[in-house]
Design a protein around this motif. Structure first.
Motif, mmCIF file in Angstrom:
data_model
loop_
_atom_site.group_PDB
_atom_site.id
_atom_site.type_symbol
_atom_site.label_atom_id
_atom_site.label_comp_id
_atom_site.label_asym_id
_atom_site.label_seq_id
_atom_site.Cartn_x
_atom_site.Cartn_y
_atom_site.Cartn_z
ATOM 1 N N SER A 185 0.841 -0.978 0.407
ATOM 2 C CA SER A 185 0.376 -0.199 -0.471
ATOM 3 C C SER A 185 0.939 1.262 -0.539
ATOM 4 N N ASP A 186 0.044 2.088 -0.662
ATOM 5 C CA ASP A 186 0.998 3.204 -0.934
ATOM 6 C C ASP A 186 0.161 4.904 -0.106
ATOM 7 N N ALA A 187 0.544 5.353 0.802
ATOM 8 C CA ALA A 187 0.001 6.387 1.535
ATOM 9 C C ALA A 187 -0.560 7.431 0.269
ATOM 10 N N SER A 188 0.477 7.880 -0.516
ATOM 11 C CA SER A 188 0.717 8.286 -1.502
ATOM 12 C C SER A 188 -0.354 8.461 -2.648
ATOM 13 N N ALA A 189 -0.826 7.056 -3.001
ATOM 14 C CA ALA A 189 -1.715 6.706 -3.698
ATOM 15 C C ALA A 189 -0.945 6.872 -5.023
ATOM 16 N N GLY A 190 0.677 6.581 -5.233
ATOM 17 C CA GLY A 190 1.570 6.288 -6.366
ATOM 18 C C GLY A 190 1.202 7.146 -7.051
ATOM 19 N N LYS A 191 1.074 8.771 -6.805
ATOM 20 C CA LYS A 191 1.341 10.088 -7.240
ATOM 21 C C LYS A 191 3.284 9.789 -7.968
ATOM 22 N N ASN A 192 3.990 9.558 -7.307
ATOM 23 C CA ASN A 192 5.329 9.878 -7.229
ATOM 24 C C ASN A 192 5.971 8.459 -7.047
ATOM 25 N N LEU A 193 5.336 7.733 -8.179
ATOM 26 C CA LEU A 193 6.156 6.181 -7.857
ATOM 27 C C LEU A 193 6.411 6.236 -9.555
ATOM 28 N N GLN A 194 7.978 6.231 -10.032
ATOM 29 C CA GLN A 194 8.330 5.795 -11.059
ATOM 30 C C GLN A 194 8.990 4.266 -11.450
ATOM 31 N N SER A 195 9.400 3.621 -10.611
ATOM 32 C CA SER A 195 9.369 1.765 -10.360
ATOM 33 C C SER A 195 9.425 0.951 -9.380
ATOM 34 N N PHE A 242 18.232 -12.574 -6.709
ATOM 35 C CA PHE A 242 17.444 -12.627 -8.484
ATOM 36 C C PHE A 242 16.328 -11.519 -8.239
ATOM 37 N N LEU A 243 16.494 -11.278 -9.469
ATOM 38 C CA LEU A 243 15.784 -10.319 -10.018
ATOM 39 C C LEU A 243 13.820 -10.670 -10.351
ATOM 40 N N LEU A 244 12.455 -10.656 -9.199
ATOM 41 C CA LEU A 244 12.041 -11.609 -9.414
ATOM 42 C C LEU A 244 10.616 -10.903 -10.161
ATOM 43 N N PHE A 245 10.727 -9.437 -10.159
ATOM 44 C CA PHE A 245 10.011 -8.865 -10.934
ATOM 45 C C PHE A 245 10.182 -6.940 -10.816
ATOM 46 N N GLU A 246 10.062 -6.726 -12.076
ATOM 47 C CA GLU A 246 10.043 -5.293 -12.060
ATOM 48 C C GLU A 246 9.299 -4.289 -12.841
ATOM 49 N N ASP A 247 8.596 -3.554 -12.314
ATOM 50 C CA ASP A 247 7.723 -2.335 -13.008
ATOM 51 C C ASP A 247 7.758 -1.599 -13.258
ATOM 52 N N LEU A 248 8.474 -0.619 -14.456
ATOM 53 C CA LEU A 248 8.473 0.482 -15.043
ATOM 54 C C LEU A 248 7.327 1.655 -15.042
ATOM 55 N N ALA A 249 6.338 1.319 -15.124
ATOM 56 C CA ALA A 249 5.283 2.244 -14.888
ATOM 57 C C ALA A 249 4.195 1.306 -14.128
ATOM 58 N N PRO A 250 4.725 1.515 -13.046
ATOM 59 C CA PRO A 250 3.417 1.083 -11.948
ATOM 60 C C PRO A 250 2.270 2.032 -11.316
ATOM 61 N N LEU A 266 -1.203 2.360 -8.952
ATOM 62 C CA LEU A 266 -1.898 1.714 -8.276
ATOM 63 C C LEU A 266 -3.285 1.507 -8.471
ATOM 64 N N THR A 267 -4.645 0.623 -7.437
ATOM 65 C CA THR A 267 -5.604 0.866 -7.417
ATOM 66 C C THR A 267 -5.769 0.736 -6.229
ATOM 67 N N ASN A 268 -7.188 1.867 -5.465
ATOM 68 C CA ASN A 268 -7.254 1.884 -4.371
ATOM 69 C C ASN A 268 -6.350 2.367 -3.804
ATOM 70 N N ARG A 269 -5.369 2.459 -3.745
ATOM 71 C CA ARG A 269 -4.140 3.427 -3.040
ATOM 72 C C ARG A 269 -2.546 1.607 -3.269
ATOM 73 N N ILE A 270 -3.102 0.806 -3.519
ATOM 74 C CA ILE A 270 -2.553 -0.906 -3.757
ATOM 75 C C ILE A 270 -1.601 -1.278 -4.791
ATOM 76 N N TRP A 271 -1.146 -1.162 -4.691
ATOM 77 C CA TRP A 271 0.809 -1.649 -6.140
ATOM 78 C C TRP A 271 0.130 -3.836 -5.629
ATOM 79 N N ASP A 272 0.419 -3.862 -6.596
ATOM 80 C CA ASP A 272 -0.475 -5.575 -6.724
ATOM 81 C C ASP A 272 0.051 -6.099 -8.117
ATOM 82 N N ALA A 273 1.462 -7.489 -7.760
ATOM 83 C CA ALA A 273 2.251 -7.472 -9.027
ATOM 84 C C ALA A 273 2.293 -9.126 -8.674
ATOM 85 N N LYS A 274 2.146 -9.923 -9.910
ATOM 86 C CA LYS A 274 2.014 -11.364 -10.138
ATOM 87 C C LYS A 274 3.347 -11.592 -11.468
ATOM 88 N N THR A 275 4.055 -12.293 -10.498
ATOM 89 C CA THR A 275 5.172 -12.365 -11.841
ATOM 90 C C THR A 275 4.858 -13.477 -12.835
#
Length: 187
Positions: free
Chosen positions: A87-97, A109-117, A119-128
């Motif tokens: 969760s991100d209190a700033s609602a993802g306004k400042n996220l770059q990656s 070991f790199l599992l996941f990289e998101d270069l354009a994150p 958020l939905t309802n202040r939540i970042w969610d990813a599946k590798t």
């Protein structure tokens, strides 16, 4: 004579009281205990984690809180994938990656990289991507006992600032056994 004394409602109440007391003793001890765990992560850094209520406490920093970091089986495909959330209190306004690495072993070991994150309802969610049984990053699944895996989340802000959080995840032996069985291994 004891049977006569504990007959009827008194006996049932005594049994219920004993069962309730044992349940509270066993479960209460598990839920309220808090302890620290020190792990050495990739690069040799020692990090202290807190466990409470039967699991690791969520890592938090600068308005970001890790909510999930786990390995999940896909029984139909006979593969596994990882699920991550924060969760991100700033609602993802400042996220770059966002970058997520398994740092449990000497080399990350790199599992996941998101270069354009996003958020939905202040939540970042990813599946590798899905990992097959022969993937070298899964060698730890063959160890019979419980494993603690450590995931490093590197969240880069638009201003270049990085927020780094380490989140442990406990993988019980029975979960690993289910994964090994899914992979076709015989134990």
């Amino acid at each position: 004579m004891l049977r006569a004394i504990l007959s009827g409602n008194t006996r049932r109440r005594s049994i219920k009281t004993t069962v309730l007391a044992l349940t509270l003793f066993v479960c209460g001890g598990c839920v309220t205990k808090e302890f620290s765990y020190v792990a050495v992560v990739s690069g040799g850094e020692q990090i202290k984690f807190t466990f409470s209520g039967g699991g690791p406490v969520h890592a938090k920093a600068e308005g970001i809180e890790i909510l999930n970091a786990s390995i999940l089986p896909d029984f139909e495909a006979k593969k596994v994938f990882y699920g991550f959330q924060f969760s991100d209190a700033s609602a993802g306004k400042n996220l770059q990656s966002v970058r997520v690495e398994d740092v449990s072993d000497p080399l990350p070991f790199l599992l996941f990289e998101d270069l354009a994150p996003k958020l939905t309802n202040r939540i970042w969610d990813a599946k590798t991507r899905e990992f097959a049984a022969d993937d070298p990053s899964l060698k730890w699944v063959s160890y019979v006992s419980e494993s603690v895996r450590i995931y490093r989340f590197t969240v880069t802000m638009n201003d270049g600032r990085k927020v780094i959080l380490h989140q442990p995840s406990v993988v019980p032996g029975w979960v690993k056994m289910a994964i090994r069985t899914m992979f076709g291994e015989k134990y």
